[in-house]
Structure formats: C-alpha cells, structure tokens
Design a protein around this motif. Sequence first.
Motif, PDB file in Angstrom:
ATOM      1  N   LEU A   1      -4.052  52.792  -3.864  1.00 14.60           N
ATOM      2  CA  LEU A   1      -4.122  54.135  -3.306  1.00 14.60           C
ATOM      3  C   LEU A   1      -5.250  54.246  -2.284  1.00 14.60           C
ATOM      4  O   LEU A   1      -5.118  54.925  -1.263  1.00 14.60           O
ATOM      5  N   LEU A   2      -6.349  53.568  -2.542  1.00 10.49           N
ATOM      6  CA  LEU A   2      -7.460  53.594  -1.587  1.00 10.49           C
ATOM      7  C   LEU A   2      -7.061  52.951  -0.270  1.00 10.49           C
ATOM      8  O   LEU A   2      -7.369  53.462   0.812  1.00 10.49           O
ATOM      9  N   SER A   3      -6.340  51.837  -0.331  1.00  8.95           N
ATOM     10  CA  SER A   3      -5.882  51.195   0.903  1.00  8.95           C
ATOM     11  C   SER A   3      -4.899  52.081   1.665  1.00  8.95           C
ATOM     12  O   SER A   3      -4.919  52.150   2.901  1.00  8.95           O
ATOM     13  N   TYR A   4      -4.029  52.784   0.947  1.00  8.72           N
ATOM     14  CA  TYR A   4      -3.054  53.679   1.589  1.00  8.72           C
ATOM     15  C   TYR A   4      -3.773  54.821   2.308  1.00  8.72           C
ATOM     16  O   TYR A   4      -3.439  55.190   3.434  1.00  8.72           O
ATOM     17  N   LEU A   5      -4.769  55.419   1.672  1.00  5.55           N
ATOM     18  CA  LEU A   5      -5.510  56.505   2.307  1.00  5.55           C
ATOM     19  C   LEU A   5      -6.265  56.019   3.535  1.00  5.55           C
ATOM     20  O   LEU A   5      -6.347  56.722   4.548  1.00  5.55           O
TER      21      LEU A   5
ATOM     22  N   LEU B   1      -4.349  55.954  11.156  1.00  6.89           N
ATOM     23  CA  LEU B   1      -3.237  56.423  11.984  1.00  6.89           C
ATOM     24  C   LEU B   1      -3.534  57.788  12.585  1.00  6.89           C
ATOM     25  O   LEU B   1      -3.228  58.058  13.754  1.00  6.89           O
ATOM     26  N   LEU B   2      -4.109  58.694  11.778  1.00  4.44           N
ATOM     27  CA  LEU B   2      -4.444  60.021  12.283  1.00  4.44           C
ATOM     28  C   LEU B   2      -5.477  59.937  13.394  1.00  4.44           C
ATOM     29  O   LEU B   2      -5.374  60.619  14.422  1.00  4.44           O
TER      30      LEU B   2
END
Length: 309
Positions: A62-66, A72-73
Amino acid sequence: MSLISPSLAQRIEQARQAQLRAQKAAENSGWRMSQSKSAGGKDRYARWHVDEAIEQDSENWLLSYLDLITLLLAMLVVMLAISRLHGFPGESKPVELVGSLAASGLPAYDGEYSEFDKVAIPPEWAAPEATAQAAAPATASDGEIVAEAAPPLKAPSKESLGLADLGKSVDVIVNEQSVSFRISNELLFASGQATLSPAGLDVIKRLAAILNKNEYQVSVEGHSDTVPIQTRQFASNWELSSSRATSVLRELVRDGVSAGRLRAVGYAETRPIESNETPAGRAANRRVELIMDITQPPKAAPAPAPAKS
C-alpha cells in the motif's frame, strides 16, 4: 534392633516405589493429553489464524501504491503548468510590433528572390484574410470607416399603395417599415362572436383589392380589451382574438390574396393602444389590424399545383 521385620520393610519399600511409578505415569499421561489438545487445537484453527508478522508484511504494497499515485499527480501538475506557460498545441499568439518597427513596418526584401515579390497574384489565389481586407470599406486618416450610406427608407404614399378608395372605415398608418390597416371590431363582428358581419365582409373585400396590388407579407392581428370572456366557444380573450384574426384571414384568401403571404396572430388584451379604464378606450382596443411589411422584398407567388388526373 529393628522392630519391623525385613519382609515388612521390603513390602513397604515396594509399595512406595509403586506409588512413585504411578505418580510419574499420571504426570506423563497428563502432559501427553495437554500436548495432544494443544496440537489438535492448532490443527483445527490453523487456517483461520493469521500471524501478526504476516499482516504487517502484507500492507507494505500500500505504501508503494500511494507513492506511485503521488508521483503521477505531481507529473500532471507539472505538465499542466508547462502547457499554460507555452500555450496549447495549435494555439497561435498574436505578434505585436513594438516601437519604430510598428511605425515604419518591415524592411523591404532585396535578396536573391526579390523579383518574385513583383509577380501579380490572381484574386482567386489570395488568402481569405487578404480578400476580406480588400473588400472592407476604406478608412479615413483619423480611423473612421468611410462607407457609402444606404439611402434612407422613404414612407410610401397612400396614392402609391392605392389606398385612396378605402374610405373612412379603416384607419391607415403608414411609416417607413410597414403599413397598418386598423379596423374596429364593432364594424367586423357582433359582440362576443368571431363571424364576420355583412359590413365587415365589405370592408375585407376592399382591403383584399388593395393587398392584391402588391406581394408584401401581411400579418393579421386580433386584439381585445381587458373585459374577460368565458363562453362555450371561447374560454378567454386569447381564443376570441385568435379566432377573429383567422376569420379575417380566411376571407382575404377567398377574395384572392395568396395564403403564403398571410399569417394570423391573437394578442388578446396584451397590446392596448388606449386606456382600458374608459368605454371609448376599450372600444379602441377591440380591433383587428392588418400589418403589411414593406421592408422585405415581395414574396413570389408559389407555383400552382399540377392538376390531378
């Protein structure tokens, strides 16, 4: 000298040894039972039990996904800022000439291919901007547009329209845009009715003769006063004024006026010409007007439909 015989002491010792063996056996059997119970419970609930260490390891993705979403933002914000700074693709920015260059213009080109500038370009090859600029009206030195003024519209005379024989039963208002024929409802219809009276039929025939001398568009407008009406035939003044305008239109068509030139409109009490507070004012507001538009060119009469065999 011992008071207990050797045989009795031996028996007591054997009994004590047997008691110790029984105690050890009981302890061993109790340990096995606890081990079996713990093993059976572990086997029974093993698939429902999740180690805390495993749960902590499973949340690392989950940390890598965030982190990926944040990157990207940030990249989208940077791209938007760059596009705003340099303009969107295909967007042209006006070029402004500053200082002496704006006053004197660009210097003449006298290079190798300067002779091609003297070749005349056919008008059909010219750019749309150049064509539009050539067609634009000339401007004076102070920047005002100099164009030929269109001749003002001149109000036609009653004689040119053939209104001399109309009589005093119709009020004629002539201006630069239209000619209005104003007829009182008392002359055309009975009270609360939309059927033309004999006197009204005569007036419409004379009007039709006038209208047949030209091909201008004509609007037949019905008006009423503020006195409400509610009969089986007319629920309000809207229906009454519309029906009266339609009756006049039908009679004009019977008298030879082209139907393509005519339209009927009912305004009820919304367009008074006098105050509705007095009987004379209400009588003036109850009227039918034929408005002939003289600003538009006359409409050609439609071709007759082929006869059916």
